[in-house]
Design a protein around this motif. Sequence first.
Motif, PDB file in Angstrom:
ATOM      1  N   THR A 116       0.976  -1.197   0.334  1.00 18.49           N
ATOM      2  CA  THR A 116      -0.031  -0.200   0.129  1.00 18.49           C
ATOM      3  C   THR A 116       0.695   0.972  -0.180  1.00 18.49           C
ATOM      4  O   THR A 116       2.155   0.815   0.432  1.00 18.49           O
ATOM      5  CB  THR A 116      -0.627   0.184   0.858  1.00 18.49           C
ATOM      6  N   TYR A 131       1.683   8.475   3.131  1.00 15.78           N
ATOM      7  CA  TYR A 131       1.361   8.489   2.362  1.00 15.78           C
ATOM      8  C   TYR A 131       0.445   8.858   0.468  1.00 15.78           C
ATOM      9  O   TYR A 131       1.016   8.975  -0.180  1.00 15.78           O
ATOM     10  CB  TYR A 131       0.245   7.370   2.174  1.00 15.78           C
ATOM     11  N   ASP A 144      -6.730   8.105  -7.304  1.00 14.74           N
ATOM     12  CA  ASP A 144      -6.386   7.816  -5.859  1.00 14.74           C
ATOM     13  C   ASP A 144      -5.726   6.875  -5.806  1.00 14.74           C
ATOM     14  O   ASP A 144      -4.396   5.889  -6.083  1.00 14.74           O
ATOM     15  CB  ASP A 144      -7.854   6.665  -6.435  1.00 14.74           C
ATOM     16  N   ASP A 146      -5.546   4.185  -3.298  1.00 13.10           N
ATOM     17  CA  ASP A 146      -5.692   2.881  -3.288  1.00 13.10           C
ATOM     18  C   ASP A 146      -5.377   2.861  -4.533  1.00 13.10           C
ATOM     19  O   ASP A 146      -6.266   1.107  -4.458  1.00 13.10           O
ATOM     20  CB  ASP A 146      -7.110   2.514  -2.850  1.00 13.10           C
ATOM     21  N   LYS A 147      -5.357   2.495  -5.615  1.00 13.40           N
ATOM     22  CA  LYS A 147      -5.055   2.011  -6.745  1.00 13.40           C
ATOM     23  C   LYS A 147      -3.799   2.291  -7.861  1.00 13.40           C
ATOM     24  O   LYS A 147      -3.681   2.337  -8.570  1.00 13.40           O
ATOM     25  CB  LYS A 147      -6.404   2.596  -7.668  1.00 13.40           C
TER      26      LYS A 147
END
Length: 160
Positions: A116, A131, A144, A146-147
């Motif tokens: 991640t 992050y 995004d 998370d992508k």
Amino acid sequence: MAIWDFVKDAGKSILGEAKASPAKADTESSKPAQENTAQAKAEALKKELRALGLDAGDVHLTLKGDVVKVESRGADRETMEKLILAVGNIEGISKVEADLPEDAKPQFHTVEKGETLSAIAKKYLGDANKYQAIFEANKPMLSDPDKIYPGQKLRIPQSA
């Protein structure tokens, strides 16, 4: 000129029909077809750079097989790093050649399965909560946090 390796079978698929090999033919007649295919691939890459807002009109791409050479006279270091990643993270591209200033040694990270942005931030920036700095450093290629996907290369910011 520096060379960066990418995972050829990972990334966004934009080359479409330009990726298809020409029909079987003798060597002489297939050479123009191969050149047209390379031009079509280079144009697909340029279109992707324009869509990302990374082509100010001075970016020149040379494609030889699965290797892309990126040249730009007006791009700063950050933009050149983004150009390298935008082109290299395309399915079918295995290497990107580009010139960066002598003092510029970009830090890139290849995403592993299950990683991640938080884990990557912890590894490089010492804090998982940073992050967002990695996400921002990779815009507009990332839409995004998370992508992300295995094999994708990401820019790690010098400071966060």
